[in-house]
Design a protein around this motif. Structure first.
Motif, PDB file in Angstrom:
ATOM      1  N   MET A 145       0.828  -1.203   0.000  1.00  0.00           N
ATOM      2  CA  MET A 145       0.000   0.000   0.000  1.00  0.00           C
ATOM      3  C   MET A 145       0.865   1.258   0.000  1.00  0.00           C
ATOM      4  N   ASP A 146       1.949   1.244   0.783  1.00  0.00           N
ATOM      5  CA  ASP A 146       2.861   2.388   0.790  1.00  0.00           C
ATOM      6  C   ASP A 146       3.485   2.597  -0.581  1.00  0.00           C
ATOM      7  N   LEU A 147       3.848   1.512  -1.253  1.00  0.00           N
ATOM      8  CA  LEU A 147       4.400   1.597  -2.604  1.00  0.00           C
ATOM      9  C   LEU A 147       3.366   2.188  -3.566  1.00  0.00           C
ATOM     10  N   GLY A 148       2.104   1.787  -3.443  1.00  0.00           N
ATOM     11  CA  GLY A 148       1.038   2.344  -4.276  1.00  0.00           C
ATOM     12  C   GLY A 148       0.866   3.836  -4.061  1.00  0.00           C
ATOM     13  N   VAL A 149       0.961   4.280  -2.813  1.00  0.00           N
ATOM     14  CA  VAL A 149       0.858   5.709  -2.514  1.00  0.00           C
ATOM     15  C   VAL A 149       2.021   6.464  -3.150  1.00  0.00           C
ATOM     16  N   ILE A 150       3.217   5.924  -3.040  1.00  0.00           N
ATOM     17  CA  ILE A 150       4.400   6.588  -3.619  1.00  0.00           C
ATOM     18  C   ILE A 150       4.271   6.681  -5.137  1.00  0.00           C
ATOM     19  N   ILE A 151       3.839   5.599  -5.779  1.00  0.00           N
ATOM     20  CA  ILE A 151       3.657   5.613  -7.236  1.00  0.00           C
ATOM     21  C   ILE A 151       2.596   6.641  -7.627  1.00  0.00           C
ATOM     22  N   PHE A 152       1.505   6.705  -6.885  1.00  0.00           N
ATOM     23  CA  PHE A 152       0.449   7.675  -7.170  1.00  0.00           C
ATOM     24  C   PHE A 152       0.963   9.102  -7.018  1.00  0.00           C
ATOM     25  N   ILE A 153       1.726   9.365  -5.963  1.00  0.00           N
ATOM     26  CA  ILE A 153       2.249  10.721  -5.737  1.00  0.00           C
ATOM     27  C   ILE A 153       3.237  11.109  -6.835  1.00  0.00           C
ATOM     28  N   ILE A 154       4.102  10.194  -7.248  1.00  0.00           N
ATOM     29  CA  ILE A 154       5.044  10.489  -8.337  1.00  0.00           C
ATOM     30  C   ILE A 154       4.277  10.801  -9.622  1.00  0.00           C
ATOM     31  N   GLY A 155       3.257  10.022  -9.909  1.00  0.00           N
ATOM     32  CA  GLY A 155       2.428  10.283 -11.088  1.00  0.00           C
ATOM     33  C   GLY A 155       1.746  11.634 -11.008  1.00  0.00           C
ATOM     34  N   ALA A 156       1.199  11.968  -9.845  1.00  0.00           N
ATOM     35  CA  ALA A 156       0.537  13.264  -9.676  1.00  0.00           C
ATOM     36  C   ALA A 156       1.531  14.409  -9.833  1.00  0.00           C
ATOM     37  N   LEU A 157       2.741  14.240  -9.311  1.00  0.00           N
ATOM     38  CA  LEU A 157       3.764  15.279  -9.477  1.00  0.00           C
ATOM     39  C   LEU A 157       4.128  15.473 -10.943  1.00  0.00           C
ATOM     40  N   LEU A 158       4.253  14.375 -11.686  1.00  0.00           N
ATOM     41  CA  LEU A 158       4.547  14.494 -13.121  1.00  0.00           C
ATOM     42  C   LEU A 158       3.433  15.227 -13.853  1.00  0.00           C
ATOM     43  N   VAL A 159       2.186  14.925 -13.512  1.00  0.00           N
ATOM     44  CA  VAL A 159       1.055  15.597 -14.150  1.00  0.00           C
ATOM     45  C   VAL A 159       1.059  17.080 -13.794  1.00  0.00           C
ATOM     46  N   VAL A 160       1.266  17.416 -12.537  1.00  0.00           N
ATOM     47  CA  VAL A 160       1.274  18.818 -12.108  1.00  0.00           C
ATOM     48  C   VAL A 160       2.419  19.578 -12.770  1.00  0.00           C
ATOM     49  N   ILE A 161       3.597  18.987 -12.789  1.00  0.00           N
ATOM     50  CA  ILE A 161       4.745  19.645 -13.438  1.00  0.00           C
ATOM     51  C   ILE A 161       4.453  19.858 -14.914  1.00  0.00           C
TER      52      ILE A 161
END
Length: 175
Positions: A145-161
């Protein structure tokens, strides 16, 4: 290049969300089968006396002892050879005491409660077993679950950037 980062970010967000949803569906099932109640009783202990409860464990596990409506009693577990096992933790939660022991071997154990208090007690004792396999499964699911959260946050950061770069490019283009 910028469009590729947006696609990668969206894919990472979807992968992270799917990981979270799948592990979230398994977690309640693991916690439902995680505990097995050995004993739930109310006992009376006189002043400066002890009470012995025999326990049989058929697989290595953690034992959790819950004392309700009690003073902080001295609690020990003895193995079949007479060795005293110290608790891993001893916590007070409201009007109850939660004591955790780790038992490494199969066999017979004895839970001993000592009443060192100046008054006799009626104590509600709940003894629960948590198997080592279930603890490992819960930790593995939590890590995933922690890995899923990290992957989601990295994806969201890429989208925001990516969105910020596109907005900046359009703003500079209109000037």
């Amino acid at each position: 290049m910028i469009v590729n980062l947006l696609r990668i970010g969206i894919v990472l967000m979807i992968i992270g969300a799917v990981i979270l949803l799948v592990t979230n569906s398994f977690l309640p099932k693991v916690y439902n089968v995680m505990t097995h109640t050995l004993s739930n009783m109310t006992i009376s202990i006189d002043v400066y006396s002890k009470y012995l409860i025999p326990i049989y464990i058929n697989n290595p596990a953690y034992i959790v002892v819950l004392l309700n409506n009690s003073y902080p009693l001295s609690v020990y577990i003895f193995d079949q050879f007479g060795h005293a096992l110290a608790p891993l933790s001893y916590k007070q939660v409201h009007n109850a005491y939660l004591i955790t022991f780790q038992l490494l071997n199969n066999g017979n154990y004895s839970l001993v409660l000592f009443n060192d208090n100046p008054k006799p007690l009626n104590v509600s004792v709940l003894i629960t077993v948590v198997s080592q396999y279930m603890v490992g499964s819960a930790l593995m699911i939590s890590t995933i679950m922690d890995l899923g959260v990290i992957i989601f946050i990295i994806g969201a950061l890429l989208v925001v950037i990516n969105v910020l770069f596109i907005a900046r490019y359009r703003l500079l283009k209109t000037r």
